[in-house]
Design an enzyme around this catalytic site. Structure first.
Site, PDB file in Angstrom:
ATOM      1  N   CYS A  58      46.657  34.095  46.139  1.00 37.81           N
ATOM      2  CA  CYS A  58      46.303  34.045  44.719  1.00 37.81           C
ATOM      3  C   CYS A  58      47.561  34.223  43.868  1.00 37.81           C
ATOM      4  CB  CYS A  58      45.293  35.153  44.406  1.00 37.81           C
ATOM      5  SG  CYS A  58      44.776  35.131  42.681  1.00 37.81           S
ATOM      6  N   CYS A  62      47.620  41.217  40.274  1.00 30.78           N
ATOM      7  CA  CYS A  62      46.811  42.441  40.235  1.00 30.78           C
ATOM      8  C   CYS A  62      47.340  43.411  41.306  1.00 30.78           C
ATOM      9  CB  CYS A  62      45.342  42.113  40.482  1.00 30.78           C
ATOM     10  SG  CYS A  62      44.762  40.696  39.524  1.00 30.78           S
ATOM     11  N   CYS A  65      45.472  44.331  44.599  1.00 31.94           N
ATOM     12  CA  CYS A  65      44.772  43.295  45.370  1.00 31.94           C
ATOM     13  C   CYS A  65      45.533  42.774  46.595  1.00 31.94           C
ATOM     14  CB  CYS A  65      44.418  42.123  44.463  1.00 31.94           C
ATOM     15  SG  CYS A  65      43.355  40.946  45.336  1.00 31.94           S
ATOM     16  N   CYS A 102      26.998  36.943  46.959  1.00 30.51           N
ATOM     17  CA  CYS A 102      28.115  36.813  46.012  1.00 30.51           C
ATOM     18  C   CYS A 102      29.300  36.138  46.681  1.00 30.51           C
ATOM     19  CB  CYS A 102      28.579  38.188  45.553  1.00 30.51           C
ATOM     20  SG  CYS A 102      27.294  39.151  44.809  1.00 30.51           S
ATOM     21  N   CYS A 133      25.580  34.607  43.102  1.00 33.25           N
ATOM     22  CA  CYS A 133      26.621  35.162  42.232  1.00 33.25           C
ATOM     23  C   CYS A 133      27.952  34.574  42.676  1.00 33.25           C
ATOM     24  CB  CYS A 133      26.642  36.680  42.373  1.00 33.25           C
ATOM     25  SG  CYS A 133      27.959  37.461  41.409  1.00 33.25           S
ATOM     26  N   CYS A 193      27.998  40.068  35.380  1.00 32.75           N
ATOM     27  CA  CYS A 193      28.331  41.181  36.261  1.00 32.75           C
ATOM     28  C   CYS A 193      29.770  41.559  35.903  1.00 32.75           C
ATOM     29  CB  CYS A 193      28.231  40.739  37.722  1.00 32.75           C
ATOM     30  SG  CYS A 193      28.821  41.977  38.894  1.00 32.75           S
ATOM     31  N   ARG A 265      26.664  49.310  40.140  1.00 32.11           N
ATOM     32  CA  ARG A 265      26.906  49.095  41.578  1.00 32.11           C
ATOM     33  C   ARG A 265      27.996  50.012  42.115  1.00 32.11           C
ATOM     34  NH1 ARG A 265      27.775  43.782  42.011  1.00 32.11           N
ATOM     35  NH2 ARG A 265      25.538  43.555  41.970  1.00 32.11           N
TER      36      ARG A 265
HETATM   37  N1  SAM Z   1      39.945  36.414  41.775  1.00 36.56           N
HETATM   38  C1  SAM Z   1      38.806  36.758  41.044  1.00 36.56           C
HETATM   39  C2  SAM Z   1      39.075  37.755  39.941  1.00 36.56           C
HETATM   40  O1  SAM Z   1      40.036  38.493  40.017  1.00 36.56           O
HETATM   41  O2  SAM Z   1      38.295  37.776  38.995  1.00 36.56           O
HETATM   42  C3  SAM Z   1      37.658  37.247  41.876  1.00 36.56           C
HETATM   43  C4  SAM Z   1      37.837  38.219  43.020  1.00 36.56           C
HETATM   44  S1  SAM Z   1      38.548  39.824  42.671  1.00 36.56           S
HETATM   45  C5  SAM Z   1      38.817  40.340  44.318  1.00 36.56           C
HETATM   46  C6  SAM Z   1      37.206  40.779  42.038  1.00 36.56           C
HETATM   47  C7  SAM Z   1      37.424  42.247  41.771  1.00 36.56           C
HETATM   48  O3  SAM Z   1      37.537  42.968  42.978  1.00 36.56           O
HETATM   49  C8  SAM Z   1      38.631  42.693  40.977  1.00 36.56           C
HETATM   50  O4  SAM Z   1      38.468  42.491  39.608  1.00 36.56           O
HETATM   51  C9  SAM Z   1      38.705  44.177  41.317  1.00 36.56           C
HETATM   52  O5  SAM Z   1      37.955  44.952  40.392  1.00 36.56           O
HETATM   53  C10 SAM Z   1      38.075  44.248  42.703  1.00 36.56           C
HETATM   54  N2  SAM Z   1      39.088  44.574  43.727  1.00 36.56           N
HETATM   55  C11 SAM Z   1      40.034  43.765  44.223  1.00 36.56           C
HETATM   56  N3  SAM Z   1      40.819  44.392  45.102  1.00 36.56           N
HETATM   57  C12 SAM Z   1      40.343  45.663  45.183  1.00 36.56           C
HETATM   58  C13 SAM Z   1      40.740  46.814  45.921  1.00 36.56           C
HETATM   59  N4  SAM Z   1      41.791  46.805  46.718  1.00 36.56           N
HETATM   60  N5  SAM Z   1      40.016  47.946  45.770  1.00 36.56           N
HETATM   61  C14 SAM Z   1      38.935  47.962  44.950  1.00 36.56           C
HETATM   62  N6  SAM Z   1      38.540  46.907  44.217  1.00 36.56           N
HETATM   63  C15 SAM Z   1      39.225  45.772  44.316  1.00 36.56           C
HETATM   64 FE1  SF4 Z   2      43.743  37.141  42.518  1.00 40.41          FE
HETATM   65 FE2  SF4 Z   2      43.080  39.445  43.591  1.00 40.41          FE
HETATM   66 FE3  SF4 Z   2      43.729  39.358  41.031  1.00 40.41          FE
HETATM   67 FE4  SF4 Z   2      41.400  38.227  41.859  1.00 40.41          FE
HETATM   68  S1  SF4 Z   2      41.939  40.386  41.915  1.00 40.41           S
HETATM   69  S2  SF4 Z   2      42.922  37.345  40.454  1.00 40.41           S
HETATM   70  S3  SF4 Z   2      42.028  37.516  43.897  1.00 40.41           S
HETATM   71  S4  SF4 Z   2      45.109  38.881  42.757  1.00 40.41           S
END
Ligand code: SAM
Ligand code: SF4
Ligand code: DTB
Length: 336
Positions: A58, A62, A65, A102, A133, A193, A265
């Site tokens: 990606c 973040c 992530c 989802c 979802c 959501c 949730r």
């Molecule tokens: N890429 C898309 C986005 O960011 O909207 C969808 C997937 S992203 C993995 C969805 C959510 O998962 C993030 O906004 C975050 O809140 C949560 N998330 C991701 N990595 C995480 C982690 N290591 N621990 C807890 N929550 C996490």
């Molecule tokens: Fe990409 Fe992870 Fe951020 Fe979603 S949360 S936009 S998958 S880096």
């Protein structure tokens, strides 16, 4: 069980939210649980199952992530999944008692060329009798309308944290980008959501700020995931201390009070939580979980562990008519 007496408010001040966070715990839990009972059956928990339909690589940054291409987390990237595999996973999820499926993609936003494939996934999964979802990153109004027309029930897009702390966590998209996506989803008629992630090193004022943003939206999200950071090796938050469990419970309780009719949730992070902590979260107002051994890429408790916990707590999974038959079958198998 619903009570039309509870008023939903959209004008919370940070001071009011902070005052709730700082109540004696018993007072906070009592208030949250009372509101929970007025609006929901306190012994029912909704169960969703996640599937990563496009994994890793990606472009976003973040810091929490494992799927960001900027960090070396050892995650193997996977292309957008074929329809047959998605359907097979959805069937299996239904058999284990999930009511919502989802599908998540590690994208900044979907490409228009991918939309027809996503529409097919929605139609096929929905035809199994599951709620659908997706979480695919930012959505334009046009993309949201197309997914809604294909039958997508919910779209997940989180605000993640407070506007003030946000810049410490993500720099590649802004808070207002996120609010715009939520507005596009709402305008399309899909259910929203939206929640966040705690344990990032933020202050209590940031948790209050996140909940205030969610609750002050023109309509509360129908579903509010509260994720506890899963600190993944290779990400900048790898060494982050685990947050105080009582403070996590407070966050759930305050979310329940501020968004009385929304499903809250208990989302990522359950693998690191004791049964007692999860029980307390359900008392505080959480009434939805992700089920299945994996979230998107990180581990989650096994379904049989969750069933055993539900059994100990006298909790039932909420059912749609379509999943009732599958659950009856599964319960019979579990007790055989
Ligand atoms: N890429 C898309 C986005 O960011 O909207 C969808 C997937 S992203 C993995 C969805 C959510 O998962 C993030 O906004 C975050 O809140 C949560 N998330 C991701 N990595 C995480 C982690 N290591 N621990 C807890 N929550 C996490
Ligand atoms: Fe990409 Fe992870 Fe951020 Fe979603 S949360 S936009 S998958 S880096
Ligand atoms: C949400 O708020 N939490 C889920 C779902 N929406 C997509 C994702 C949690 C991801 C945890 C890290 C992983 O497994 O990759």
């Amino acid at each position: 069980m619903s009570n039309t007496q509870t008023q939903t408010r959209h004008d919370w001040s940070v001071e009011e939210v902070m005052a709730m966070f700082n109540l004696p715990l018993n007072d906070l839990l009592f208030k949250a649980h009372t509101i929970h009972r007025e609006n929901f059956d306190p012994n029912q928990v909704q169960v969703s199952q996640l599937l990563s339909i496009k994994t890793g690589a990606c472009p976003e940054d973040c810091t929490y992530c494992p799927q960001s291409s900027r960090y070396d987390t050892g995650l193997e990237r996977e292309r957008l999944m074929e329809l047959e595999r998605v359907v097979a996973e959805a069937k299996a999820a239904k058999e284990t008692g999930a009511t919502r499926f989802c599908m998540g993609a590690a994208w900044r936003s979907p490409k228009n060329k991918d939309i027809p494939h996503l529409e097919s996934m929605i139609r096929e999964v929905k035809s199994l009798g599951l709620e659908t979802c997706m979480t695919l990153g930012m959505l334009s109004g046009e993309q949201a309308s197309k997914l809604a027309d294909a039958g997508l029930d919910y779209y997940n897009h989180n605000l993640d944290t407070s506007p003030e702390y946000y810049g410490e966590i993500i720099t590649t998209r802004t808070y207002s980008d996120r609010l715009e996506t939520l507005q596009n989803v709402r305008d399309s008629g899909m259910k929203v959501c939206a929640g966040g992630i705690v344990g990032l090193g933020e202050e209590q004022t940031d948790r209050a700020g996140l909940l205030r943003q969610l609750a002050n939206l023109p309509m509360h999200p129908e579903s509010v995931p509260i994720n506890q950071l899963v600190a993944c090796a290779g990400t900048p938050l790898e060494g982050q201390d685990v947050m105080d469990p009582i403070e996590f419970i407070r966050t759930i309780a305050v979310a329940r009070i501020m968004m009385p009719k929304s499903y809250v949730r208990l989302s990522a992070g359950r693998e690191a939580m004791s049964d007692e902590m999860q029980a307390m979260a359900f008392f505080a107002g959480a009434n939805s979980i992700f089920y299945g051994e994996k979230l998107l890429t990180t581990p989650n408790p096994e379904a049989n562990e969750d069933l055993a916990l539900f059994e100990r707590l006298g909790i039932n999974r909420s059912e749609t008519t379509e999943t009732k038959a599958a659950n009856t079958y599964f319960d019979a198998m579990a007790s055989a």
